[in-house]
Design an enzyme around this catalytic site. Structure first.
Site, mmCIF file in Angstrom:
data_model
loop_
_atom_site.group_PDB
_atom_site.id
_atom_site.type_symbol
_atom_site.label_atom_id
_atom_site.label_comp_id
_atom_site.label_asym_id
_atom_site.label_seq_id
_atom_site.Cartn_x
_atom_site.Cartn_y
_atom_site.Cartn_z
ATOM 1 N N LYS A 35 0.810 -1.225 0.000
ATOM 2 C CA LYS A 35 0.000 0.000 0.000
ATOM 3 C C LYS A 35 0.844 1.276 0.000
ATOM 4 C CE LYS A 35 -2.508 -0.515 3.695
ATOM 5 N NZ LYS A 35 -1.953 -1.783 4.201
ATOM 6 N N ARG A 63 -9.617 1.980 9.193
ATOM 7 C CA ARG A 63 -9.339 0.578 9.480
ATOM 8 C C ARG A 63 -10.428 -0.058 10.343
ATOM 9 N NH1 ARG A 63 -3.128 1.290 9.053
ATOM 10 N NH2 ARG A 63 -2.337 -0.815 9.035
ATOM 11 N N ARG A 68 11.140 -6.848 4.953
ATOM 12 C CA ARG A 68 11.184 -5.423 5.279
ATOM 13 C C ARG A 68 11.758 -5.222 6.688
ATOM 14 N NH1 ARG A 68 5.635 -2.191 4.957
ATOM 15 N NH2 ARG A 68 5.327 -2.947 7.072
ATOM 16 N N ARG A 119 11.935 -2.258 11.385
ATOM 17 C CA ARG A 119 10.743 -1.743 12.075
ATOM 18 C C ARG A 119 10.397 -2.625 13.258
ATOM 19 N NH1 ARG A 119 5.872 0.129 8.141
ATOM 20 N NH2 ARG A 119 4.726 -0.934 9.780
ATOM 21 N N ARG A 143 -0.771 -8.539 13.434
ATOM 22 C CA ARG A 143 -1.267 -7.466 12.571
ATOM 23 C C ARG A 143 -2.187 -8.027 11.487
ATOM 24 N NH1 ARG A 143 3.762 -4.898 10.403
ATOM 25 N NH2 ARG A 143 2.412 -3.345 9.466
#
Ligand code: AMP
Length: 192
Positions: free
Chosen positions: A15, A90, A129, A135, A146
Site C-alpha cells: 500500500k 481501518r 522489510r 521496524r 497485525r
C-alpha cells in the site's frame, strides 16, 4: 484530477509504495496514518508515546486518537482538492468519522481500492522489510497479530464499501510497476 481515494489491503500488500506512486500521478497528497504515527514516535511527541505501545504490539491505536489525528490532517489546505488515504479507515468507527468529515465539507469518496494479496507472500515481504528497515512491529509474531487484526477489524470494510458501490479490487501481487499499471488502469488514470 480531483480524487478522494482510500487504499485498503493487508499489511505487506504494498500500500505505502503504491499510494506514493498513485498520489503523485493524481497530484493529491498520500496520507498514511502509519507514517504519521511513526513520525510522532521518532519525534517523541505525546501522540507518539501513546501510539507506540499499540504499534509495537501489532494492535490498532484507539479510534478517538486516530480519528482526531486524521481530522486535523484532512483539514490542511493540501487535502482540500483530493487525497489518497493509506491505512485509514481501518475500523467501522473510522469509516463513520471519515463519512462525517466528508459530509461536513460537502465531499464524497471517489473510489475505495482494495489491494489484494496472498497471506504467505505478505508475511515473507514483511519479514524481509523487517530485515531491511528494522521496524519494531515487523517481528514474526507481531506480523501474525497485525494480519489477524486486519482480518477481524478491517477486512469487513471491503464489504461496507462494496455495498456503497465504491469498491475497486486490484491484484497487489507482482512487480511494483505492474501493480501501479493495474491501479491506474482500474481508476482510469491517464498516464503520460
Ligand atoms: P501501517 O504502516 O499502516 O501498517 O501502520 C502501522 C501501525 O500504525 C499499525 O499497525 C497500527 O498500530 C497503527 N495504525 C496505522 N493506521 C491506523 C489506523 N487507521 N487505526 C489504528 N491504528 C493505526
Amino acid at each position: 484530477m480531483s480524487m478522494r481515494l482510500i487504499l485498503l489491503g493487508p499489511p505487506g500488500a504494498g500500500k505505502g509504495t503504491q499510494a506514493a506512486r498513485l498520489a503523485s500521478r493524481l497530484g493529491v497528497p498520500a496520507i498514511s496514518t502509519g507514517d504519521i504515527f511513526r513520525a510522532n514516535v521518532s519525534e517523541g511527541t505525546e501522540l507518539g508515546q501513546l501510539a507506540q505501545k499499540y504499534m509495537d504490539a501489532g494492535e490498532y491505536v484507539p479510534d478517538e486518537v486516530t480519528n482526531q489525528m486524521v481530522a486535523a490532517r484532512l483539514s490542511q489546505p493540501d487535502a482540500e482538492a483530493g487525497f489518497l488515504l493509506d491505512g485509514y479507515p481501518r475500523t467501522e468507527a473510522q469509516v463513520a468519522e471519515l463519512d462525517s468529515i466528508l459530509e461536513a465539507n460537502g465531499h464524497q469518496l471517489s473510489h475505495v481500492v482494495e489491494l489484494t494479496a496472498d497471506t504467505d507472500e505478505v508475511v515473507a515481504r514483511l519479514l524481509n522489510r523487517a530485515k531491511e528497515q528494522g521496524r519494531a512491529d515487523d517481528t514474526e509474531s507481531v506480523i501474525r497479530r497485525r494480519l489477524d487484526v486486519y482480518a477481524e477489524q478491517t477486512a469487513p470494510l471491503v464489504q461496507t464499501y462494496a455495498d456503497r458501490g465504491l469498491l475497486v479490487q486490484v491484484d497487489g501481487m507482482g512487480e511494483v510497476d505492474e501493480v501501479t499499471a493495474r491501479l491506474t488502469d482500474a481508476l482510469g488514470v491517464t498516464t503520460d
